[in-house]
Design a protein around this motif. Sequence first.
Motif, PDB file in Angstrom:
ATOM      1  N   THR A 190       6.001   5.754  -1.830  1.00  0.00           N
ATOM      2  CA  THR A 190       5.625   5.676  -3.243  1.00  0.00           C
ATOM      3  C   THR A 190       6.364   4.601  -4.026  1.00  0.00           C
TER       4      THR A 190
ATOM      5  N   GLU B 155      -3.460   3.680  -2.026  1.00  0.00           N
ATOM      6  CA  GLU B 155      -3.662   2.775  -3.151  1.00  0.00           C
ATOM      7  C   GLU B 155      -3.008   1.419  -2.890  1.00  0.00           C
TER       8      GLU B 155
ATOM      9  N   ARG C 140       0.849  -1.187   0.000  1.00  0.00           N
ATOM     10  CA  ARG C 140       0.000   0.000   0.000  1.00  0.00           C
ATOM     11  C   ARG C 140       0.888   1.242   0.000  1.00  0.00           C
ATOM     12  N   SER C 141       0.637   2.144  -0.922  1.00  0.00           N
ATOM     13  CA  SER C 141       1.390   3.401  -0.983  1.00  0.00           C
ATOM     14  C   SER C 141       0.757   4.439  -0.058  1.00  0.00           C
TER      15      SER C 141
ATOM     16  N   ARG D 131      -8.335  -4.068  -6.137  1.00  0.00           N
ATOM     17  CA  ARG D 131      -9.369  -3.155  -5.631  1.00  0.00           C
ATOM     18  C   ARG D 131      -9.754  -3.577  -4.226  1.00  0.00           C
TER      19      ARG D 131
ATOM     20  N   HIS E  15      -1.395  -2.056  -4.369  1.00  0.00           N
ATOM     21  CA  HIS E  15      -0.682  -2.559  -5.529  1.00  0.00           C
ATOM     22  C   HIS E  15      -0.548  -4.078  -5.402  1.00  0.00           C
TER      23      HIS E  15
ATOM     24  N   ASP F 298      -0.776   7.135  -0.507  1.00  0.00           N
ATOM     25  CA  ASP F 298      -2.099   7.655  -0.860  1.00  0.00           C
ATOM     26  C   ASP F 298      -3.210   6.644  -0.622  1.00  0.00           C
TER      27      ASP F 298
ATOM     28  N   GLN G  94      -4.386  -5.997 -11.501  1.00  0.00           N
ATOM     29  CA  GLN G  94      -5.429  -5.109 -11.001  1.00  0.00           C
ATOM     30  C   GLN G  94      -5.785  -5.478  -9.563  1.00  0.00           C
TER      31      GLN G  94
END
Length: 324
Positions: free
Chosen positions: A68, A45, A40-41, A108, A47, A43, A106
Amino acid sequence: MLIQDTILINDWHPIARSADIVEGKPVAARLLGEDLVLWRSADGEIHAWRDLCIHRGAKLSLGKATKTTLACPYHGWVYNGEGRCIRFPAHPEQCPPAKAQATVYQARERYNTIWVSLGEPECDIPVFPEWDNQRFKAVVCGPYKVRAGGPRLIENFLDVAHFPFVHQGSLGDLEHTALSDYQVDVTPDEIVANDICVWQPNPIGVGQGAYMHYIYKVLRPLTAYLAKQDEDNSGLALLFTITPVDIDHSLVWTYEATTTKDESDEEIIKFQEGILFEDIPVVESQRPELLPLDLQAELHLRSDRLSIAYRRWLREKGVTFGTA
């Protein structure tokens, strides 16, 4: 990738709880025979990449994540959030070429879970409408490791006739083994069985017996849904999905939404675990391990109508994983 099954490669699979993937701590996972790294970055998000540095094949999950970037533990190659290598520490003056790229998948978040697709999903993450319904209390149960293929586990979930024998005292009663007839409707997108009526001594975990009316749906090859309620409209809904780790290794996830809001999360999870832990030894014992799609390979009764439809549906979709 060890498992070449297009319909599963292009589907969404739960891979980890959201709370377990935190900034700065890459996590190893496995899906369809493929080793993954989740991170997890800053922000927020998520990955999901192939767990492999393209330089010398070290696992990126052993590396270091910053806000990042993710760095390989072996030679420190630094990858940005898009999976592009942006720095060779041994040659800081050199600009990494375009082919210095991690394999990116991908990912989510939904239902407090990280979902990953290794391909190009044509559908969204399976819908669980009760999750956001204020009438229900929703809880995540799992994941649980099982030495069995996903199709066997899904068929067990769809099987009501085993309740009096495997789940005696909770979902079944030896004095009530007869099943009412029911209808199964099949479309290319789903299988639906309506109003399967079953007497249950403790159907929703609160110790009160009742006749329960079931609706079952098969939403994806490894995802199914049920909703059940009594005559007073008390009940629960479950989204049941299997993560295909390897051919003989699965993770079981149950998402429960119940109208009995006075139960704690721990009580709900304990009840669901009790049911699953009764099922696991039986499913792991089944032979053949792969689910037979040839209907002549085993005997079937009218009460098997839903599982028969599931086997035919898998065959029509060309599912080979976990089947024979």
